[in-house]
Design a protein around this motif. Structure first.
Motif, PDB file in Angstrom:
ATOM      1  N   UNK A  41      35.455   4.378  64.621  1.00 45.52           N
ATOM      2  CA  UNK A  41      34.221   4.315  63.501  1.00 45.52           C
ATOM      3  C   UNK A  41      34.898   3.189  62.464  1.00 45.52           C
ATOM      4  N   UNK A  42      33.970   2.387  61.834  1.00 43.49           N
ATOM      5  CA  UNK A  42      34.318   1.150  61.153  1.00 43.49           C
ATOM      6  C   UNK A  42      34.134   1.508  59.870  1.00 43.49           C
ATOM      7  N   UNK A  43      35.196   1.161  59.013  1.00 49.10           N
ATOM      8  CA  UNK A  43      35.364   1.463  57.618  1.00 49.10           C
ATOM      9  C   UNK A  43      34.523   0.364  57.041  1.00 49.10           C
ATOM     10  N   UNK A  44      33.611   1.029  55.989  1.00 47.21           N
ATOM     11  CA  UNK A  44      32.702   0.199  55.334  1.00 47.21           C
ATOM     12  C   UNK A  44      33.218  -1.025  54.487  1.00 47.21           C
ATOM     13  N   UNK A  45      34.518  -0.626  54.071  1.00 49.12           N
ATOM     14  CA  UNK A  45      35.344  -1.738  53.220  1.00 49.12           C
ATOM     15  C   UNK A  45      35.774  -2.871  54.104  1.00 49.12           C
ATOM     16  N   UNK A  46      35.852  -2.676  55.407  1.00 49.89           N
ATOM     17  CA  UNK A  46      36.579  -3.818  56.237  1.00 49.89           C
ATOM     18  C   UNK A  46      35.314  -4.867  56.527  1.00 49.89           C
ATOM     19  N   UNK A  47      35.838  -6.167  56.897  1.00 50.37           N
ATOM     20  CA  UNK A  47      35.052  -6.960  57.249  1.00 50.37           C
ATOM     21  C   UNK A  47      34.383  -7.154  58.545  1.00 50.37           C
ATOM     22  N   UNK A  48      35.014  -6.133  59.442  1.00 44.86           N
ATOM     23  CA  UNK A  48      34.707  -6.092  60.762  1.00 44.86           C
ATOM     24  C   UNK A  48      33.351  -5.542  60.934  1.00 44.86           C
ATOM     25  N   UNK A  86      19.055   1.251  62.121  1.00 45.60           N
ATOM     26  CA  UNK A  86      20.013   1.516  60.901  1.00 45.60           C
ATOM     27  C   UNK A  86      20.461   2.795  60.977  1.00 45.60           C
ATOM     28  N   UNK A  87      19.846   3.778  61.514  1.00 45.92           N
ATOM     29  CA  UNK A  87      20.802   5.020  61.803  1.00 45.92           C
ATOM     30  C   UNK A  87      21.814   5.074  62.599  1.00 45.92           C
ATOM     31  N   UNK A  88      21.503   4.255  63.862  1.00 44.36           N
ATOM     32  CA  UNK A  88      22.789   3.804  64.699  1.00 44.36           C
ATOM     33  C   UNK A  88      23.885   3.234  64.149  1.00 44.36           C
ATOM     34  N   UNK A  89      23.649   2.495  63.254  1.00 40.86           N
ATOM     35  CA  UNK A  89      24.569   1.549  62.298  1.00 40.86           C
ATOM     36  C   UNK A  89      25.458   2.574  61.366  1.00 40.86           C
ATOM     37  N   UNK A  90      24.597   3.460  60.954  1.00 37.75           N
ATOM     38  CA  UNK A  90      25.195   4.340  59.829  1.00 37.75           C
ATOM     39  C   UNK A  90      26.087   5.288  60.460  1.00 37.75           C
ATOM     40  N   UNK A  91      25.877   5.613  61.863  1.00 39.19           N
ATOM     41  CA  UNK A  91      26.694   6.671  62.557  1.00 39.19           C
ATOM     42  C   UNK A  91      27.802   6.208  62.963  1.00 39.19           C
ATOM     43  N   UNK A  92      28.112   4.604  62.994  1.00 42.07           N
ATOM     44  CA  UNK A  92      29.469   4.463  63.510  1.00 42.07           C
ATOM     45  C   UNK A  92      30.309   3.808  62.381  1.00 42.07           C
TER      46      UNK A  92
END
Length: 545
Positions: free
Chosen positions: A366-373, A537-543
């Protein structure tokens, strides 16, 4: 009626008692003979079973039944989309929803507890070595098993020399142990009987088409192999090429050339069947497809350390210590670990693929929302049927949501080694229903596959092909079924047409080919971008976290 034809109630009772006693005496004698001569009495064995171990046996004497081992009734064949023989991993899927549902029914019918017959044939010698003194005897063993058990087939093979299973819904298989001799151009696989005084005389020949879609008429195009036992050792042909490793026989005919069927019908079944040999096995191929063998050589080299044998083009006599004719097959893009050798699963298969192609990512984090990735999304772009009408608009929306977008058309997917690396690098694989979604096998665990399902009434079939296999792969699955207004069919037919009201009636009234032509060949997708944006968008939020 003569008096001898009529019996009183008392005489009937006495006769029944006498018959029962006689049967008990015969059964006791037969069991004694069998126990005293186990190693010599078994000539062949036809196993109507899908493969399990540690089962309980209860013996019931029954006569041999006729018609054993016949193939299941054939169902309509899926129409090939790439009739010109061209291969495209992103532009074709050969399984129609109608035939797919027949396949799904076959798979579902094999679940749960089952009791099946294990029929064993042998000869008993009765007092002398003269052939006229031999008598045939038969027994049926009823084996009860469930999904948690597994039969060690090789122990049965070593005892009986030949074991054949004709009851699995997708494929027929035979296992042979001993001196196996193969006559390539004759399509003959023969077990040269050991020198014993009990040579087999009955039920020693089996016919197998080694391709796992036995319910479809495409099987008529698969080369039929004859598995047999030589009546006498001297009747077996002399060996010209001796092999010290077992052989696995399969076909690269049928729907091979379509990416989905390559994996479902050959690669996954071949992995499941041959993996236990750890490369020490020869692949013997009928209906030899050079393009297939070249394309998947990285996979095949991991399964066998030896060059494959083109059975149809080889007129030499090859000899093996063991042989497995036909492949295990359970479901579309899947393995039932409760029925596979050594409990092999789709997780094992995906690990095998990562090793074969040196794929780095086993897991999508999962990707940290604070990261730039940015999460990476791979969009499969079809050409022709089931392609996006508003492709650029879809691509802008994907990038606007915050994904790193990667696109791939038919040309980009041809090199499987390079493309597997691309798929393994992404977090989301997305595309309209088609064989390009088969690339989900290369996704890292916890990644997501998004299937866009065409109109109309195709959801069950599309979900069966790509949705149901996802959990066993450790992959998330999301689907989006387009509405009538998103389909190019809305421009070809009035809204009150049966194409929209009752799609199944098209197949009933106009036939399978027309159904395929309308809903898959003629249909394109004009995605409702705002509506689909909500799903993505839901897919994006799940990761993200």
């Amino acid at each position: 009626m003569r008096s001898s034809d009529s019996f009183s109630h008392q005489n009937s009772w006495r006769l029944s008692l006498t018959a029962l006693c006689g049967c008990l005496v015969i059964m006791t004698a037969t069991l004694t003979c069998l126990m005293d001569s186990t190693s010599n009495t078994i000539a062949s064995l036809s196993l109507q079973l899908s493969g399990y171990r540690n089962v309980s046996l209860r013996m019931v004497e029954e006569p041999n039944t006729e018609g054993q081992g016949e193939a299941a009734p054939k169902l309509p064949q899926a129409l090939k989309e790439n009739q010109g023989g061209k291969e495209s991993s992103a532009d074709a899927v050969l399984t129609l929803p109608s035939s797919t549902m027949e396949e799904k029914k076959l798979d579902e019918s094999t679940t749960g507890n089952q009791t099946v017959p294990l029929q064993q044939q042998y000869e008993e010698k009765q007092g002398s070595s003269d052939d006229s003194s031999k008598g045939e005897a038969y027994r049926t063993y009823w084996i009860t098993f469930d999904r948690e058990t597994f039969i060690d087939l090789w122990s049965l093979v070593k005892e009986s020399r030949v074991v054949c299973d004709f009851t699995a819904p997708r494929s027929d298989t035979c296992w042979m142990d001993g001196d196996v001799r193969v006559l390539g151009k004759s399509s003959l696989v023969m077990l040269a009987s050991p020198p014993t005084d009990r040579a087999p005389t009955h039920n020693t020949t089996w016919k197998i088409r080694p391709y796992p879609r036995k319910w479809e008429t495409t099987m008529e195009l698969i080369k039929e192999l004859t598995v047999t036992v030589a009546a006498e050792p001297e009747q077996a042909p002399r060996c010209m090429v001796n092999h010290s490793v077992p052989a696995v026989f399969f076909s690269t005919g049928g729907f091979v050339g379509n990416y989905f069927h390559d994996f479902t019908d050959v690669i996954i079944p071949l992995f499941m069947t041959s993996r236990r040999f750890n490369g020490e096995v020869r692949l013997v191929v009928t209906d030899f497809n050079h393009q297939f063998m070249d394309k998947y050589q990285q996979i095949l080299k991991q399964l066998s350390h030896y060059p494959a044998i083109d059975l149809d083009a080889d007129d030499r006599v090859h000899c093996f210590p063991h042989a497995h004719v036909g492949l295990f097959s359970h479901r579309a893009l899947g393995i039932d670990s409760s029925k596979s050798p050594d409990g092999i699963s789709m997780s094992d298969f995906r690990s095998f693929l990562r090793k074969s192609f040196s794929l780095r990512r086993a897991y999508s984090k999962e990707i940290d929302l604070r990261s730039r990735r940015k999460p990476r999304l791979l969009l499969i772009l079809r050409k022709g049927s089931r392609s996006f009408v508003n492709e650029r608009e879809v691509m802008r929306m994907v990038k606007g949501l915050g994904f790193k977008l990667i696109t791939a058309g038919p040309e980009e997917t041809k090199n499987i080694s390079r493309f597997a690396q691309v798929v393994n690098s992404v977090d989301v694989l997305m595309g309209i229903h088609g064989s390009g979604l088969t690339n989900m096998v290369f996704l890292p665990s916890n990644a997501t596959v998004v299937q866009i399902i065409p109109c109309c009434g195709l959801a069950d079939g599309c979900r069966y092909i790509f949705g149901e296999p996802a959990p066993d792969m450790g992959v998330r699955y999301v689907e989006y079924e387009i509405g009538v207004e998103e389909s190019s069919l809305a421009e070809q037919y009035p809204r009150d047409h049966e194409v929209f009201r009752d799609p199944i009636s098209i197949q009933k009234q106009q036939g399978f080919n027309e159904f395929w032509n309308i809903f898959l060949n003629k249909q394109k997708v004009k995605l409702d971008v705002p509506r689909f944006r909500s799903t993505l968008s839901q897919v994006l939020q799940s990761i993200k976290y």
